[in-house]
Design a protein around this motif. Sequence first.
Motif: not given
Length: 388
Positions: A199-207
């Motif tokens: 929850p503390h990271g961007d879940s769209t950062a890596v495809k």
Amino acid sequence: MPPAYILGIESSCDETAAAVVRSGEQLISNVVASQIATHQPYGGVVPELASREHLRGIVPVVRQALAEANQTYESLEAIAVTQGPGLAGALLVGISYAKALAFALDKPLIAVNHLEGHIHAVLLEERQKGNYELQFPVLALVVSGGHTHLYLATQKNESWTYENIGHTRDDAAGEAFDKVAKLIGLGYPGGPIIDRLAPHGDSTAVKFPPAQIKHRDRRERRGQKDADTDSHNDRPHFDFSYSGIKTAVLRYVEVHSMRESIGTRRKALANISKPQLENFLANCDRQTLGLVASFQRAIVDDLVGKTLAAARAYDVATLFVTGGVAANSELRKTFEREGAQEGVPVYFPSRALSTDNAAMIAAAAYPKFLAKDFAAMDFSAEAGLVLR
């Protein structure tokens, strides 16, 4: 029938567990001795060490379960134990002790499939809530460190039967969580750590591209069919694969030169006896948190997407999600949201009964107890036991 108190014993991997369940529907006691501290320095379960820990823990764990249930050995109706699948040496500890108890007490002995136990963990808790009206057919996703399976479950009288309509071709989902956590220096067990950090990271950062399974299972091509391969060639099958996403994480780490920061994080966390969330966050940069969140999102999307596709294909009325990975917060939220949109009720066990425990073994044993489906004293552990 009068109440039947069944003692369950579970030792398939790295949890030594015993529980007393009454008539398959009321949890009386549930004791679990974890081995996480033993295996943590190695980043995964060491089979020989697991067996030794089971030997140390089995007697006190069973005694504690009986004491908490206010039961004696003589008041039990039967002894239930995990036969498989699992680590052979670990299974043998529980089986040997259960055999000794059953022989000494002259009580029936019931052998239980570990995977069926996970399914009955859901049933146990629903019955405790008074829910006896589950609609069939039921689709069960059993997802843990060692298993990722889809089963169509049917019930006739008290007997349950299972058809496997999907399984992992390589790594289980929980195994992928643990190995990725180890790779990026987060420690063991990896699933709970990733769940808390995501929850503390961007879940769209890596495809991460979805797994592409373009061929039939190698076991099936070789003619080695079992219940883990599709015995009905005209029926749809929904398989999983998680080795590819592990490789993708490794390549991301290499391409983005993350080795040094991973080494620093690993050393920092190793100096903390029981790291808390703030310790992990203090040692994870934005890039690492994005990688963690994106990885979890990809696994969850794959599990939910394929399971709901199977639910549509087989027109199921009820969905169970169980096993250690069923404790994952994002997986639960996504299944609840997507299941509601599909009009399919989704049931989970509590987090305490998601991971390995003996209550699920005692609960799964009750239908066998009613059917007098007892094990002979010469049965043995089956590391690759298939659920049918």
